[in-house]
Motif scaffolding. Structure first.
Motif, PDB file in Angstrom:
ATOM      1  N   ARG A  84      34.899  40.633  59.429  1.00 32.50           N
ATOM      2  CA  ARG A  84      33.755  41.628  59.509  1.00 32.50           C
ATOM      3  C   ARG A  84      32.671  40.598  58.459  1.00 32.50           C
ATOM      4  O   ARG A  84      33.111  41.015  57.450  1.00 32.50           O
ATOM      5  CB  ARG A  84      34.247  42.788  59.177  1.00 32.50           C
ATOM      6  N   LEU A  85      31.623  41.157  58.768  1.00 29.38           N
ATOM      7  CA  LEU A  85      30.682  40.274  57.599  1.00 29.38           C
ATOM      8  C   LEU A  85      29.942  40.834  56.631  1.00 29.38           C
ATOM      9  O   LEU A  85      29.732  40.658  55.865  1.00 29.38           O
ATOM     10  CB  LEU A  85      29.617  39.597  58.382  1.00 29.38           C
ATOM     11  N   THR A  86      30.876  42.490  57.126  1.00 26.85           N
ATOM     12  CA  THR A  86      30.273  43.219  56.370  1.00 26.85           C
ATOM     13  C   THR A  86      31.864  44.313  54.542  1.00 26.85           C
ATOM     14  O   THR A  86      31.764  44.420  54.654  1.00 26.85           O
ATOM     15  CB  THR A  86      30.108  44.866  56.284  1.00 26.85           C
ATOM     16  N   TYR A  87      32.865  43.080  55.605  1.00 30.33           N
ATOM     17  CA  TYR A  87      34.450  43.593  54.836  1.00 30.33           C
ATOM     18  C   TYR A  87      33.783  42.985  53.354  1.00 30.33           C
ATOM     19  O   TYR A  87      32.848  42.229  53.013  1.00 30.33           O
ATOM     20  CB  TYR A  87      35.406  42.351  54.804  1.00 30.33           C
ATOM     21  N   LYS A  88      34.596  43.621  52.597  1.00 28.57           N
ATOM     22  CA  LYS A  88      34.769  43.276  50.921  1.00 28.57           C
ATOM     23  C   LYS A  88      34.336  41.782  50.189  1.00 28.57           C
ATOM     24  O   LYS A  88      33.596  41.211  49.256  1.00 28.57           O
ATOM     25  CB  LYS A  88      35.548  44.139  49.775  1.00 28.57           C
ATOM     26  N   THR A  89      34.950  40.978  50.537  1.00 34.14           N
ATOM     27  CA  THR A  89      35.138  39.628  50.572  1.00 34.14           C
ATOM     28  C   THR A  89      33.953  38.846  50.834  1.00 34.14           C
ATOM     29  O   THR A  89      33.614  38.279  49.648  1.00 34.14           O
ATOM     30  CB  THR A  89      36.142  38.493  51.321  1.00 34.14           C
ATOM     31  N   PHE A  90      33.834  38.901  51.810  1.00 37.79           N
ATOM     32  CA  PHE A  90      31.747  38.752  52.185  1.00 37.79           C
ATOM     33  C   PHE A  90      30.466  39.587  51.541  1.00 37.79           C
ATOM     34  O   PHE A  90      29.723  38.796  50.548  1.00 37.79           O
ATOM     35  CB  PHE A  90      31.391  39.385  53.504  1.00 37.79           C
ATOM     36  N   LEU A  91      30.875  41.025  50.571  1.00 41.65           N
ATOM     37  CA  LEU A  91      30.116  41.603  49.860  1.00 41.65           C
ATOM     38  C   LEU A  91      30.194  40.449  48.528  1.00 41.65           C
ATOM     39  O   LEU A  91      29.492  40.444  48.121  1.00 41.65           O
ATOM     40  CB  LEU A  91      30.569  42.370  49.685  1.00 41.65           C
ATOM     41  N   ASN A  92      30.988  40.285  48.203  1.00 38.54           N
ATOM     42  CA  ASN A  92      31.229  39.483  46.940  1.00 38.54           C
ATOM     43  C   ASN A  92      30.529  38.019  47.228  1.00 38.54           C
ATOM     44  O   ASN A  92      30.066  37.718  45.522  1.00 38.54           O
ATOM     45  CB  ASN A  92      33.101  39.024  47.121  1.00 38.54           C
ATOM     46  N   LYS A  93      30.879  37.276  48.351  1.00 42.80           N
ATOM     47  CA  LYS A  93      30.048  36.203  48.248  1.00 42.80           C
ATOM     48  C   LYS A  93      28.542  36.476  48.017  1.00 42.80           C
ATOM     49  O   LYS A  93      27.814  35.972  47.720  1.00 42.80           O
ATOM     50  CB  LYS A  93      30.099  35.394  49.421  1.00 42.80           C
ATOM     51  N   TYR A  94      27.640  37.596  49.120  1.00 41.21           N
ATOM     52  CA  TYR A  94      26.562  37.126  49.083  1.00 41.21           C
ATOM     53  C   TYR A  94      26.163  38.323  47.058  1.00 41.21           C
ATOM     54  O   TYR A  94      25.047  37.512  47.179  1.00 41.21           O
ATOM     55  CB  TYR A  94      26.290  39.405  50.250  1.00 41.21           C
ATOM     56  N   GLU A  95      27.291  38.979  46.681  1.00 35.61           N
ATOM     57  CA  GLU A  95      26.411  39.274  45.509  1.00 35.61           C
ATOM     58  C   GLU A  95      25.963  38.180  44.955  1.00 35.61           C
ATOM     59  O   GLU A  95      25.611  37.938  43.646  1.00 35.61           O
ATOM     60  CB  GLU A  95      27.621  40.240  45.243  1.00 35.61           C
ATOM     61  N   LYS A  96      27.017  37.484  44.962  1.00 33.57           N
ATOM     62  CA  LYS A  96      26.768  36.169  44.398  1.00 33.57           C
ATOM     63  C   LYS A  96      25.708  34.933  44.140  1.00 33.57           C
ATOM     64  O   LYS A  96      24.824  35.090  43.200  1.00 33.57           O
ATOM     65  CB  LYS A  96      27.955  34.993  43.867  1.00 33.57           C
ATOM     66  N   ILE A  97      24.765  35.072  45.796  1.00 30.00           N
ATOM     67  CA  ILE A  97      23.644  35.001  45.437  1.00 30.00           C
ATOM     68  C   ILE A  97      22.471  34.707  45.534  1.00 30.00           C
ATOM     69  O   ILE A  97      21.558  34.843  45.161  1.00 30.00           O
ATOM     70  CB  ILE A  97      23.789  33.382  46.924  1.00 30.00           C
ATOM     71  N   LEU A  98      22.574  36.717  45.719  1.00 30.97           N
ATOM     72  CA  LEU A  98      21.420  37.227  45.951  1.00 30.97           C
ATOM     73  C   LEU A  98      20.949  37.471  43.527  1.00 30.97           C
ATOM     74  O   LEU A  98      21.938  38.175  43.058  1.00 30.97           O
ATOM     75  CB  LEU A  98      22.130  38.977  46.019  1.00 30.97           C
ATOM     76  N   ASN A  99      19.697  37.733  44.374  1.00 32.70           N
ATOM     77  CA  ASN A  99      19.117  38.287  42.786  1.00 32.70           C
ATOM     78  C   ASN A  99      19.374  39.765  41.977  1.00 32.70           C
ATOM     79  O   ASN A  99      19.846  40.201  42.957  1.00 32.70           O
ATOM     80  CB  ASN A  99      18.145  37.787  42.337  1.00 32.70           C
ATOM     81  N   LYS A 100      19.260  39.974  41.288  1.00 28.86           N
ATOM     82  CA  LYS A 100      19.863  41.619  40.703  1.00 28.86           C
ATOM     83  C   LYS A 100      18.436  42.434  41.576  1.00 28.86           C
ATOM     84  O   LYS A 100      17.664  42.031  41.787  1.00 28.86           O
ATOM     85  CB  LYS A 100      18.763  41.340  38.929  1.00 28.86           C
ATOM     86  N   GLY A 101      19.204  43.317  41.706  1.00 27.29           N
ATOM     87  CA  GLY A 101      18.203  44.530  42.828  1.00 27.29           C
ATOM     88  C   GLY A 101      18.637  44.257  44.134  1.00 27.29           C
ATOM     89  O   GLY A 101      18.035  44.691  45.222  1.00 27.29           O
ATOM     90  N   GLY A 102      19.479  42.717  44.956  1.00 30.53           N
ATOM     91  CA  GLY A 102      19.492  42.532  46.025  1.00 30.53           C
ATOM     92  C   GLY A 102      20.199  42.925  46.919  1.00 30.53           C
ATOM     93  O   GLY A 102      20.678  43.485  47.222  1.00 30.53           O
ATOM     94  N   GLU A 103      19.131  43.218  48.380  1.00 27.30           N
ATOM     95  CA  GLU A 103      19.453  43.489  49.275  1.00 27.30           C
ATOM     96  C   GLU A 103      20.071  42.676  50.748  1.00 27.30           C
ATOM     97  O   GLU A 103      19.734  41.922  50.690  1.00 27.30           O
ATOM     98  CB  GLU A 103      18.411  44.902  49.736  1.00 27.30           C
ATOM     99  N   ILE A 104      21.038  44.169  51.487  1.00 28.77           N
ATOM    100  CA  ILE A 104      21.332  43.972  52.342  1.00 28.77           C
ATOM    101  C   ILE A 104      20.913  44.506  53.345  1.00 28.77           C
ATOM    102  O   ILE A 104      21.252  45.733  53.304  1.00 28.77           O
ATOM    103  CB  ILE A 104      23.391  44.132  52.423  1.00 28.77           C
TER     104      ILE A 104
END
Length: 214
Positions: free
Chosen positions: A129-149
């Motif tokens: 699932r694209l909202t599983y924690k491992t994906f959330l960790n990947k998204y966090e790394k590429i998003l800037n501060k305060g980035g949103e999904i």
């Protein structure tokens, strides 16, 4: 979803390298140069046939959009839409979201969209699932501060799971809607699936999940 094989799709996309980017890992950390401006970059994972990003590109010419879709037989339609609309601010990657960190540098992206992703309802498939924690960790790394999904789905089970996943990860939930098209949220651009579900009066779930600054 059954995919109609289009053996010519790969070659056609290769003929339009300004829309479907080859070797995207070479552009890591340099996407603003690729677009030729310093505008914010928004990414959609699982972009499908591109109705959403085409609409977003038209509505927001001062934002750069990148759609990631691994199925070339689907992505070819998205490419054709952007080509016809002549949108220099929309590009695509014919890649797997699993490889996201190979394509974007830390803090390079301003926002990420997940629209009508496969719910993978069986418990043994949770990690897909694209909202599983491992994906959330990947998204966090590429998003800037305060980035949103920004997340939309027609699947109530996936929505409930995702709210829990976002919260457990420590994210801030904003603009949670249990019925998007009755919520009064302005500027919504529909995907192909969303339009189909809306015409059938099906409920659409939506939320925004913001990463906390560390």
């Amino acid at each position: 979803m059954r995919l109609r094989h289009k053996p010519w799709a790969k070659e056609e996309m290769e003929n339009h390298p300004h829309i479907v980017m080859a070797a995207p890992e070479k552009s890591k950390g340099k996407w603003n140069s690729v677009f030729g401006n310093d505008n914010p970059i928004y990414v959609e994972v699982g972009t499908g046939k591109g109705q959403f990003l085409t609409g977003m590109g038209q509505a927001h010419p001062h934002i750069n959009f990148i759609g990631i879709e691994k199925y070339d037989s689907v992505l070819i339609t998205a490419m054709e839409r952007v080509k016809e609309a002549e949108l220099p601010n929309v590009k695509f990657l014919n890649e797997d979201v699993e490889e996201l960190l190979a394509f974007f540098a830390e803090g390079e992206i301003a926002r990420l969209f997940i629209n009508f992703t496969d719910p993978w309802p069986k418990n043994r498939h949770e990690k897909r699932r694209l909202t599983y924690k491992t994906f959330l960790n990947k998204y966090e790394k590429i998003l800037n501060k305060g980035g949103e999904i920004h997340f939309k789905t027609d699947n109530q089970g996936l929505f409930e799971y995702s709210l829990h996943s976002f919260s457990k990860y420590g994210m801030i939930l904003n603009n949670v809607s249990l019925d998007l098209h009755k919520s009064g949220i302005e500027g919504n651009i529909m995907t192909e699936y969303e339009q189909k579900f809306h015409e059938k009066n099906m409920r659409i779930y939506r939320c925004e999940a913001e990463y906390r600054e560390k």
